[in-house]
Design a protein around this motif. Sequence first.
Motif, PDB file in Angstrom:
ATOM      1  N   LEU A 153       0.826  -1.210   0.000  1.00 51.36           N
ATOM      2  CA  LEU A 153       0.000   0.000   0.000  1.00 51.36           C
ATOM      3  C   LEU A 153       0.856   1.253   0.000  1.00 51.36           C
ATOM      4  CD1 LEU A 153      -2.833   1.263   0.221  1.00 51.36           C
ATOM      5  CD2 LEU A 153      -2.607   1.117   2.696  1.00 51.36           C
ATOM      6  N   CYS A 154       1.910   1.269   0.817  1.00 46.57           N
ATOM      7  CA  CYS A 154       2.760   2.463   0.949  1.00 46.57           C
ATOM      8  C   CYS A 154       4.074   2.341   0.182  1.00 46.57           C
ATOM      9  CB  CYS A 154       3.066   2.724   2.421  1.00 46.57           C
ATOM     10  SG  CYS A 154       1.612   2.845   3.481  1.00 46.57           S
ATOM     11  N   LEU A 155       4.368   1.141  -0.390  1.00 44.87           N
ATOM     12  CA  LEU A 155       5.604   0.899  -1.134  1.00 44.87           C
ATOM     13  C   LEU A 155       6.825   1.149  -0.257  1.00 44.87           C
ATOM     14  CD1 LEU A 155       4.660   2.509  -4.577  1.00 44.87           C
ATOM     15  CD2 LEU A 155       4.367   0.143  -3.829  1.00 44.87           C
ATOM     16  N   THR A 156       6.834   0.595   0.945  1.00 44.13           N
ATOM     17  CA  THR A 156       7.951   0.726   1.871  1.00 44.13           C
ATOM     18  C   THR A 156       8.561  -0.639   2.145  1.00 44.13           C
ATOM     19  OG1 THR A 156       6.384   0.603   3.730  1.00 44.13           O
ATOM     20  CG2 THR A 156       7.048   2.799   2.977  1.00 44.13           C
ATOM     21  N   LEU A 157       9.822  -0.657   2.579  1.00 47.05           N
ATOM     22  CA  LEU A 157      10.576  -1.878   2.846  1.00 47.05           C
ATOM     23  C   LEU A 157      10.883  -1.961   4.339  1.00 47.05           C
ATOM     24  CD1 LEU A 157      11.909  -4.299   1.380  1.00 47.05           C
ATOM     25  CD2 LEU A 157      14.021  -2.961   1.326  1.00 47.05           C
ATOM     26  N   HIS A 158      10.717  -3.170   4.936  1.00 44.80           N
ATOM     27  CA  HIS A 158      10.896  -3.348   6.369  1.00 44.80           C
ATOM     28  C   HIS A 158      11.735  -4.593   6.625  1.00 44.80           C
ATOM     29  CE1 HIS A 158       7.724  -0.339   6.908  1.00 44.80           C
ATOM     30  NE2 HIS A 158       7.105  -0.971   5.932  1.00 44.80           N
ATOM     31  N   PRO A 159      12.661  -4.533   7.598  1.00 44.14           N
ATOM     32  CA  PRO A 159      13.571  -5.675   7.825  1.00 44.14           C
ATOM     33  C   PRO A 159      12.911  -6.863   8.515  1.00 44.14           C
ATOM     34  CG  PRO A 159      14.026  -3.908   9.393  1.00 44.14           C
ATOM     35  CD  PRO A 159      13.021  -3.367   8.422  1.00 44.14           C
ATOM     36  N   ASN A 160      11.843  -6.632   9.309  1.00 47.04           N
ATOM     37  CA  ASN A 160      11.215  -7.739  10.031  1.00 47.04           C
ATOM     38  C   ASN A 160       9.735  -7.446  10.240  1.00 47.04           C
ATOM     39  OD1 ASN A 160      11.096  -5.985  12.419  1.00 47.04           O
ATOM     40  ND2 ASN A 160      13.296  -6.404  12.562  1.00 47.04           N
ATOM     41  N   GLU A 161       9.023  -8.429  10.815  1.00 47.93           N
ATOM     42  CA  GLU A 161       7.586  -8.289  11.017  1.00 47.93           C
ATOM     43  C   GLU A 161       7.259  -7.199  12.026  1.00 47.93           C
ATOM     44  OE1 GLU A 161       5.936 -11.991  12.105  1.00 47.93           O
ATOM     45  OE2 GLU A 161       6.298 -12.969  10.174  1.00 47.93           O
ATOM     46  N   GLY A 162       8.066  -7.097  13.078  1.00 50.23           N
ATOM     47  CA  GLY A 162       7.806  -6.076  14.076  1.00 50.23           C
ATOM     48  C   GLY A 162       7.903  -4.673  13.506  1.00 50.23           C
ATOM     49  N   ASN A 163       8.891  -4.454  12.641  1.00 53.68           N
ATOM     50  CA  ASN A 163       9.024  -3.143  12.020  1.00 53.68           C
ATOM     51  C   ASN A 163       7.853  -2.854  11.094  1.00 53.68           C
ATOM     52  OD1 ASN A 163      10.260  -1.356   9.597  1.00 53.68           O
ATOM     53  ND2 ASN A 163      11.329  -0.880  11.516  1.00 53.68           N
ATOM     54  N   TYR A 164       7.379  -3.886  10.386  1.00 51.50           N
ATOM     55  CA  TYR A 164       6.217  -3.679   9.514  1.00 51.50           C
ATOM     56  C   TYR A 164       4.966  -3.367  10.324  1.00 51.50           C
ATOM     57  CZ  TYR A 164       2.310  -4.754   6.459  1.00 51.50           C
ATOM     58  OH  TYR A 164       1.121  -4.682   5.772  1.00 51.50           O
ATOM     59  N   LEU A 165       4.766  -4.087  11.439  1.00 55.41           N
ATOM     60  CA  LEU A 165       3.595  -3.830  12.273  1.00 55.41           C
ATOM     61  C   LEU A 165       3.643  -2.443  12.891  1.00 55.41           C
ATOM     62  CD1 LEU A 165       3.190  -7.286  14.019  1.00 55.41           C
ATOM     63  CD2 LEU A 165       1.746  -6.298  12.250  1.00 55.41           C
ATOM     64  N   ALA A 166       4.831  -1.981  13.277  1.00 60.15           N
ATOM     65  CA  ALA A 166       4.949  -0.610  13.768  1.00 60.15           C
ATOM     66  C   ALA A 166       4.602   0.386  12.668  1.00 60.15           C
ATOM     67  CB  ALA A 166       6.364  -0.369  14.283  1.00 60.15           C
ATOM     68  N   HIS A 167       4.957   0.048  11.422  1.00 57.86           N
ATOM     69  CA  HIS A 167       4.599   0.924  10.290  1.00 57.86           C
ATOM     70  C   HIS A 167       3.089   0.978  10.075  1.00 57.86           C
ATOM     71  CE1 HIS A 167       4.182   2.376   6.173  1.00 57.86           C
ATOM     72  NE2 HIS A 167       3.605   1.227   5.860  1.00 57.86           N
ATOM     73  N   THR A 168       2.404  -0.156  10.288  1.00 59.41           N
ATOM     74  CA  THR A 168       0.948  -0.159  10.082  1.00 59.41           C
ATOM     75  C   THR A 168       0.215   0.713  11.079  1.00 59.41           C
ATOM     76  OG1 THR A 168       0.713  -2.131  11.473  1.00 59.41           O
ATOM     77  CG2 THR A 168       1.010  -2.472   9.096  1.00 59.41           C
ATOM     78  N   GLN A 169       0.838   1.005  12.230  1.00 57.40           N
ATOM     79  CA  GLN A 169       0.211   1.871  13.220  1.00 57.40           C
ATOM     80  C   GLN A 169       0.578   3.336  13.032  1.00 57.40           C
ATOM     81  OE1 GLN A 169      -1.978   0.327  15.290  1.00 57.40           O
ATOM     82  NE2 GLN A 169      -1.404  -1.473  14.083  1.00 57.40           N
ATOM     83  N   GLY A 170       1.414   3.628  12.047  1.00 58.39           N
ATOM     84  CA  GLY A 170       1.873   4.998  11.830  1.00 58.39           C
ATOM     85  C   GLY A 170       0.907   5.825  11.006  1.00 58.39           C
ATOM     86  N   LYS A 171       1.217   7.121  10.902  1.00 61.13           N
ATOM     87  CA  LYS A 171       0.340   8.064  10.206  1.00 61.13           C
ATOM     88  C   LYS A 171       0.277   7.782   8.702  1.00 61.13           C
ATOM     89  CE  LYS A 171       1.142  11.847  13.495  1.00 61.13           C
ATOM     90  NZ  LYS A 171       1.638  13.235  13.647  1.00 61.13           N
TER      91      LYS A 171
END
Length: 336
Positions: A153-171
Amino acid sequence: MRFLVQDLQRFYHEVELEEVSADTTADELYFVVSQHTQIQRSLYRLKAPSSGQWLNDADTDSLISCLNESDDSFDEESWANRVVVLEMAVAVDGGIDFQHREGGKTGSGGQLSEAQAALERKERLRRLALETIDITKDPYILRNHLGTYECKLCLTLHPNEGNYLAHTQGKRHQYNLGRRAAMEAKTQARSMAPLASTMAADAQKQKEAAESKKRALRIGRPGYKVTKSRDLTTRQRALLFEIDYPEADADCQPRHRFMSAFEQKVEVPDKNYQYLLFACDPYETIAFKVPNEPIDKREGRFFSHWDAEKKHFALQLYFADNATLPTAAPSAMVVD
């Protein structure tokens, strides 16, 4: 000798030394205070509140001489039965003490900077998301061949699941979710508009037809006559229905149709019979119970006629069989 020691939290601790003499050192007082307050010896020093001078804790210095030097109100001649008040303090070698700042918590080490607060918030959101969100049901997560995670959806890259989940809670992710939902709602409304207009038109027609049918006043059953006959050549059974509608509307023509026994709710269904219905406003609809056998609809074998002047309707039918058994005369009934 009794002492009242005020600690860092402004609480007083009563400490008593037994058998104090001129040879008692100040280090013995420090040892007893440490045991009473549970504070390490190296973390504090004692001082007299009257003069603000530190109490020397050298092993060779006498306690009485140290008190005489630091406390102006101390009387060396009457020291045996008096109470000495001392303060506990911490000597800071440079730097700033953050523990008493506004908004800070004692012992927490001071307030966080903006960068530290942002990192702490992201970590807290990551832990919360790991506990509450099922990542397998997320339609926007994609694991690539490198083992990292991408947000489609945002076309971003994340090193692990925790970082991705933190991104899903962001603005950013929440904003893109709102945009996607608004776009899908707009597209759905656009595609449903023609269907909605068609359904509204059909509903209006049905409503008008129901209202017109409801307003129609029924005046009773029409007169009828049923004649049973047989063709002399083919030996086919035939039925002739003659119905009079003297009060029928000028622009109204009677209608007829066949109905299965399982469509009606007046009698118990019988698969061996069917019903022939006749309808014409403002009369009630009547039905005739006839055998459920094939009808011969060839030319000259099934016909109807409406005499508009005499208001007389006639219909004749032939059964498509060569049976010689007699046919029972049909009976009429009213269909709601």
